[in-house]
Design an enzyme around this catalytic site. Structure first.
Site, PDB file in Angstrom:
ATOM      1  N   ASN A  63      29.077   8.876 -10.862  1.00  8.61           N
ATOM      2  CA  ASN A  63      28.960   9.127  -9.420  1.00  8.61           C
ATOM      3  C   ASN A  63      29.405   7.939  -8.565  1.00  8.61           C
ATOM      4  OD1 ASN A  63      28.070  11.727  -9.680  1.00  8.61           O
ATOM      5  ND2 ASN A  63      25.893  11.181  -9.684  1.00  8.61           N
ATOM      6  N   ASP A  76      20.096   3.372   3.354  1.00  7.23           N
ATOM      7  CA  ASP A  76      18.883   2.746   2.813  1.00  7.23           C
ATOM      8  C   ASP A  76      19.192   2.070   1.487  1.00  7.23           C
ATOM      9  OD1 ASP A  76      15.973   2.281   2.830  1.00  7.23           O
ATOM     10  OD2 ASP A  76      16.006   3.575   1.049  1.00  7.23           O
ATOM     11  N   GLU A  94      23.485  -4.151  -2.972  1.00  9.81           N
ATOM     12  CA  GLU A  94      22.085  -4.568  -2.991  1.00  9.81           C
ATOM     13  C   GLU A  94      21.740  -5.076  -4.394  1.00  9.81           C
ATOM     14  OE1 GLU A  94      19.798  -1.052  -2.010  1.00  9.81           O
ATOM     15  OE2 GLU A  94      19.115  -0.928  -4.061  1.00  9.81           O
ATOM     16  N   VAL A 147      21.818  12.118  -5.220  1.00 10.29           N
ATOM     17  CA  VAL A 147      22.245  12.196  -6.622  1.00 10.29           C
ATOM     18  C   VAL A 147      21.962  10.859  -7.307  1.00 10.29           C
ATOM     19  CG1 VAL A 147      24.068  13.836  -6.013  1.00 10.29           C
ATOM     20  CG2 VAL A 147      24.638  11.427  -6.252  1.00 10.29           C
ATOM     21  N   ARG A 150      21.538   5.912  -4.029  1.00 15.01           N
ATOM     22  CA  ARG A 150      21.942   4.677  -4.683  1.00 15.01           C
ATOM     23  C   ARG A 150      23.186   4.119  -4.001  1.00 15.01           C
ATOM     24  NH1 ARG A 150      17.571   4.034  -6.139  1.00 15.01           N
ATOM     25  NH2 ARG A 150      16.742   3.685  -8.225  1.00 15.01           N
ATOM     26  N   THR A 181      20.121   7.660   0.873  1.00 14.88           N
ATOM     27  CA  THR A 181      18.854   7.073   0.413  1.00 14.88           C
ATOM     28  C   THR A 181      18.792   7.120  -1.112  1.00 14.88           C
ATOM     29  OG1 THR A 181      17.739   9.202   0.512  1.00 14.88           O
ATOM     30  CG2 THR A 181      17.548   7.807   2.478  1.00 14.88           C
ATOM     31  N   HIS A 209      16.210  -0.496   1.373  1.00 14.71           N
ATOM     32  CA  HIS A 209      15.707   0.298   0.239  1.00 14.71           C
ATOM     33  C   HIS A 209      14.197   0.545   0.379  1.00 14.71           C
ATOM     34  CE1 HIS A 209      16.785   1.350  -4.175  1.00 14.71           C
ATOM     35  NE2 HIS A 209      15.777   2.084  -3.775  1.00 14.71           N
TER      36      HIS A 209
END
Ligand code: NAD
Ligand code: COI
Length: 331
Positions: A211, A258, A263, A205, A234, A232, A295
């Site tokens: 979210n 990921d 990050e 998503v 966000r 993978t 990422h």
């Protein structure tokens, strides 16, 4: 056309040079991500092309508008870091590349799932430590015996559903806007049912504010004992502190991360700087049942070439016709 590009990664350079040679447009390539200060370099250019996960702010759009530039394209999917309202208000149009290779990310989600199910990290670590006997002790689980819950059945989620189903897994999906596609071998359920029944939960998503911490302590607790979480999409989707607690208690059996909550440019620039310092990242890294990647789910030759070619083509279309099909409007 005269185009300036920011945030160029080494593996994009060949594709950028080839695109320039093929199309005859001028492309001024910069490795630095765009900032208010270095947007001054864009003076005299027709359009701007970007790749970054750090914020693209109102102040940056003010600078762009002041330079008389009206069109920007980004080479990636996610626009959660971009002040789209400011862009709109300042008369700057922005387009993304919504589908440079959804399969690349879906394949990565499956890869992470298989790696964790077969406990390859643990076996590899034992082998690297010279303990051959221990390396044979990590009994795995088969994907065909799992129920995989895909949250977000958009472009990437639907590819993931196809791949997981092809491995024989039972696939559930949750999406408030489901696409009717009879070829998709999954059953749509609500989120509580998905969390309660899925031994693998796979996120696809967008990282929009609504979210934030979609997967919090309660969601993790609602998942079956030993379930895996794959993200993978966000970093902000998962409450990392709650995830670490659930992994350490043994309730969650493993995680493939990921896209990590804290990050930043630093993580994406890990290959340049050689280090990423973050206490929670280190705690995750220390867990043998966590597969941490910086990422890179998108990172295939096909995807990188498409990111470059499609985003530059969209920019030329913007500049020559005033519109392009992938323009992104404020939410
Ligand atoms: P998409 O827009 O095609 O699909 C997203 C889907 O999520 C939509 O169908 C939407 O209805 C659904 N959705 C939104 N909020 C939801 C919620 N709370 N619960 C359930 N469903 C919800 O997007 P996509 O191309 O499939 O991309 C998905 C994500 O992958 C994005 O966050 C994108 O930024 C990320 N991404 C990551 C990488 C990487 O390298 N790790 C690469 C590309 C994209
Ligand atoms: C995206 O395309 O949204 C990604 O997450 C890829 C990354 C290079 C920004």
């Amino acid at each position: 056309m005269k185009i300036i590009t920011y945030g160029a990664h080494d593996d994009e350079l060949t594709y950028m040079t080839q695109w320039q040679a093929r199309t005859g447009h001028t492309l001024d390539i910069h490795k630095a991500p765009a900032t208010v200060a270095n947007l001054a370099w864009a003076a005299g250019y027709d359009g701007i092309n970007l790749l970054q996960t750090t914020p693209v702010t109102r102040a940056m759009f003010e600078r762009i508008a002041k330079l008389g530039i009206r069109y920007v394209t980004i080479r990636n999917v996610g626009t959660d870091n971009i002040d789209l309202t400011a862009a709109r208000e300042l008369g700057v149009h922005l387009a993304n590349v919504p589908a440079y290779s959804p399969n690349a990310i879906a394949e990565f989600a499956v890869t992470a799932t298989l790696t964790l199910l077969r406990r390859l990290g643990e076996s590899q670590a034992a082998l690297n430590a010279g303990d051959y006997l221990q390396a044979t002790k990590f009994i795995g689980r088969e994907l065909a015996q799992q129920t995989v819950g895909v949250i977000g059945a958009g472009r990437i989620g639907r590819e993931a559903i196809r791949l997981f189903a092809a491995f024989g897994a039972k696939v559930l999906a949750y999406d408030p806007h489901p696409v009717q596609d009879a070829s998709l071998a999954c059953r749509y359920v609500d989120l509580p049912a998905l969390l309660a029944q899925s031994t693998v939960v796979d996120l696809h998503v967008p990282g929009i504010a609504a979210n934030d911490h979609l997967i919090d302590a309660a969601a993790l607790q609602a998942m079956p004992q030993g379930a895996l979480l794959i993200n993978t999409a966000r970093g902000n989707l998962v409450d990392t502190q709650a995830l670490i607690a659930a992994l350490e208690s043994g309730h969650i059996g493993g995680a493939g991360i990921d896209t990590y909550e804290n990050e930043s440019a630093n993580l994406l620039a890990l290959h340049d700087q050689g280090r990423f310092e973050d206490a929670q990242w280190e705690r995750l890294r220390a867990l043998p049942n966590v597969l941490l990647t910086p990422h890179i789910a998108y990172h295939t030759e096909t995807a990188v070439q498409n990111m470059v070619d499609f985003s530059l083509n969209y920019l030329v279309e913007f500049l020559t016709t005033g519109s392009t099909a992938t323009e992104v409007l404020p939410r």
